[in-house]
Write a protein that holds these residues in place. Structure first.
Motif, short mmCIF file in Angstrom:
data_model
loop_
_atom_site.label_atom_id
_atom_site.label_comp_id
_atom_site.label_asym_id
_atom_site.label_seq_id
_atom_site.Cartn_x
_atom_site.Cartn_y
_atom_site.Cartn_z
N UNK A 15 0.82 -1.21 0.00
CA UNK A 15 0.00 0.00 0.00
C UNK A 15 0.85 1.26 0.00
N UNK A 16 2.01 1.21 0.66
CA UNK A 16 2.91 2.36 0.61
C UNK A 16 3.36 2.63 -0.82
N UNK A 17 3.70 1.57 -1.55
CA UNK A 17 4.13 1.75 -2.93
C UNK A 17 2.98 2.21 -3.82
N UNK A 18 1.78 1.71 -3.55
CA UNK A 18 0.62 2.10 -4.36
C UNK A 18 0.20 3.55 -4.14
N UNK A 19 0.19 4.00 -2.89
CA UNK A 19 -0.54 5.23 -2.55
C UNK A 19 0.30 6.38 -2.01
N UNK A 20 1.51 6.13 -1.56
CA UNK A 20 2.32 7.22 -1.02
C UNK A 20 2.80 8.11 -2.18
N UNK A 21 3.44 9.25 -1.87
CA UNK A 21 3.93 10.13 -2.94
C UNK A 21 5.14 9.57 -3.68
N UNK A 22 5.68 8.43 -3.25
CA UNK A 22 6.91 7.90 -3.84
C UNK A 22 6.78 7.69 -5.35
N UNK A 23 5.73 6.97 -5.77
CA UNK A 23 5.58 6.67 -7.19
C UNK A 23 5.45 7.95 -8.02
N UNK A 79 37.33 7.19 -13.62
CA UNK A 79 36.66 7.63 -12.39
C UNK A 79 37.35 8.83 -11.73
N UNK A 80 38.70 9.00 -11.84
CA UNK A 80 39.30 10.21 -11.28
C UNK A 80 38.75 11.51 -11.87
N UNK A 81 38.10 11.42 -13.03
CA UNK A 81 37.50 12.62 -13.62
C UNK A 81 36.28 13.07 -12.83
N UNK A 82 35.75 12.18 -11.99
CA UNK A 82 34.56 12.50 -11.20
C UNK A 82 34.96 12.56 -9.72
N UNK A 83 35.81 13.50 -9.41
CA UNK A 83 36.41 13.55 -8.07
C UNK A 83 35.55 14.26 -7.03
N UNK A 84 34.60 15.08 -7.47
CA UNK A 84 33.77 15.81 -6.51
C UNK A 84 32.80 14.87 -5.83
N UNK A 85 32.81 14.90 -4.49
CA UNK A 85 31.94 14.03 -3.71
C UNK A 85 30.76 14.81 -3.15
N UNK A 86 29.57 14.24 -3.32
CA UNK A 86 28.34 14.83 -2.80
C UNK A 86 27.86 14.00 -1.62
N UNK A 87 27.90 14.56 -0.43
CA UNK A 87 27.46 13.87 0.77
C UNK A 87 26.09 14.42 1.18
N UNK A 88 25.17 13.52 1.46
CA UNK A 88 23.81 13.91 1.85
C UNK A 88 23.53 13.44 3.28
N UNK A 89 22.86 14.29 4.02
CA UNK A 89 22.46 13.93 5.39
C UNK A 89 20.94 14.02 5.47
N UNK A 90 20.24 13.08 4.86
CA UNK A 90 18.78 13.14 4.79
C UNK A 90 18.12 13.07 6.16
N UNK A 91 17.00 13.74 6.27
CA UNK A 91 16.15 13.69 7.45
C UNK A 91 15.05 12.64 7.24
N UNK A 92 14.41 12.25 8.33
CA UNK A 92 13.33 11.27 8.23
C UNK A 92 12.27 11.75 7.25
N UNK A 93 11.88 10.88 6.34
CA UNK A 93 10.88 11.23 5.33
C UNK A 93 11.46 11.74 4.04
N UNK A 94 12.78 11.87 3.95
CA UNK A 94 13.43 12.34 2.72
C UNK A 94 13.63 11.19 1.74
N UNK A 95 13.80 11.55 0.48
CA UNK A 95 14.02 10.61 -0.61
C UNK A 95 15.33 10.95 -1.32
N UNK A 96 16.13 9.93 -1.63
CA UNK A 96 17.27 10.09 -2.51
C UNK A 96 17.03 9.22 -3.73
N UNK A 97 17.23 9.79 -4.91
CA UNK A 97 17.07 9.06 -6.17
C UNK A 97 18.36 9.21 -6.97
N UNK A 98 18.83 8.10 -7.56
CA UNK A 98 20.08 8.18 -8.31
C UNK A 98 20.06 7.27 -9.52
#
Length: 235
Positions: free
Chosen positions: A88-96, A182-201
């Motif tokens: 039901x979470x997958x069906x009805x939450x804002x995620x989809x 891969x050394x061409x992509x040296x910049x690192x992005x660190x995320x500190x998500x809070x409860x209820x946050x979404x990360x998509x990659x």
């Protein structure tokens, strides 16, 4: 568990709406990852936490291999097929809705899903390969957290733009970030998500997460801290 908004599958109701901006779509394309803050309302967050706590108290047989490995306190794939609350979470939450808008598509399908509670080890630089029978370019990896990130560990880190690399094969998992281009992509992005946050990659994005040095997710003096995450792949 009552579904927020009283939704049910019998009525074929759509998932909750959620606003995704053009800037967030562009960030995903450019960086290979985007942090969406506040995906879940308080009601949806409480719902997902309650479903997770019930599942931990009533472990499914499919969770046995992962729990026995000691890598997680609880880990189970395809949990939506064994627990209706997650379906039901997958069906009805804002995620989809959020995933479809980020993928600029009218529909999103589930390829994999995974409930993960308290990773006791970190995962070094790697590419996800648990995407099922789907092309990398059609896959959106997603991760919804039910808890705030601790101050000293647990932050997901991505190599900015690394989804555009030419050296990592489709069947690779762990990588050496000094190899190939891969050394061409040296910049690192660190995320500190809070409860209820979404990360998509992007499924080809190179990333890691550092676990607690003690291999115990609870911070000393702060008993009961948890990292509860529902993740997976949208197509």
């Amino acid at each position: 568990i009552p579904v927020p908004g009283g939704k049910c599958t019998a009525k074929l109701e759509p998932p909750d709406d959620f606003t995704i901006t053009p800037e967030q779509i562009e960030t995903l394309k450019r960086d290979g990852v985007v942090h969406i803050k506040g995906l879940l309302t308080d009601e949806w967050l409480a719902y997902l936490r309650e479903a997770t706590e019930w599942q931990m108290e009533h472990p499914h047989i499919w969770a046995s291999p992962g729990v026995a490995s000691g890598i997680y306190d609880y880990i189970q794939r395809s949990i939506w097929t064994t627990n209706d609350a997650f379906a039901n979470f997958l069906y009805f939450s804002p995620l989809a809705t959020a995933l479809a808008k980020l993928g600029e598509t009218e529909s999103i399908r589930l390829s994999t899903d995974l409930l993960m509670v308290n990773p006791n080890n970190g995962f070094k630089w790697h590419q996800d390969n648990q995407n099922g029978p789907v092309r990398f370019e059609d896959a959106l990896r997603w991760w919804v957290t039910m808890d705030d990130t601790p101050p000293d560990h647990g932050a997901p880190v991505y190599l900015k733009g690394s989804h555009k690399n030419k050296c990592v094969s489709n069947d690779a998992v762990f990588v050496n970030i000094e190899d190939g281009d891969l050394p061409e992509f040296s910049e690192q992005l660190a995320f500190r998500p809070k409860a209820g946050d979404l990360i998509v990659w992007d499924a080809r994005a190179i990333h890691k997460i550092d676990g607690p040095k003690s291999k115990d997710w609870g911070v000393e003096g702060q008993g009961g801290r948890k990292r509860r995450v529902l993740g997976g792949t949208g197509v």
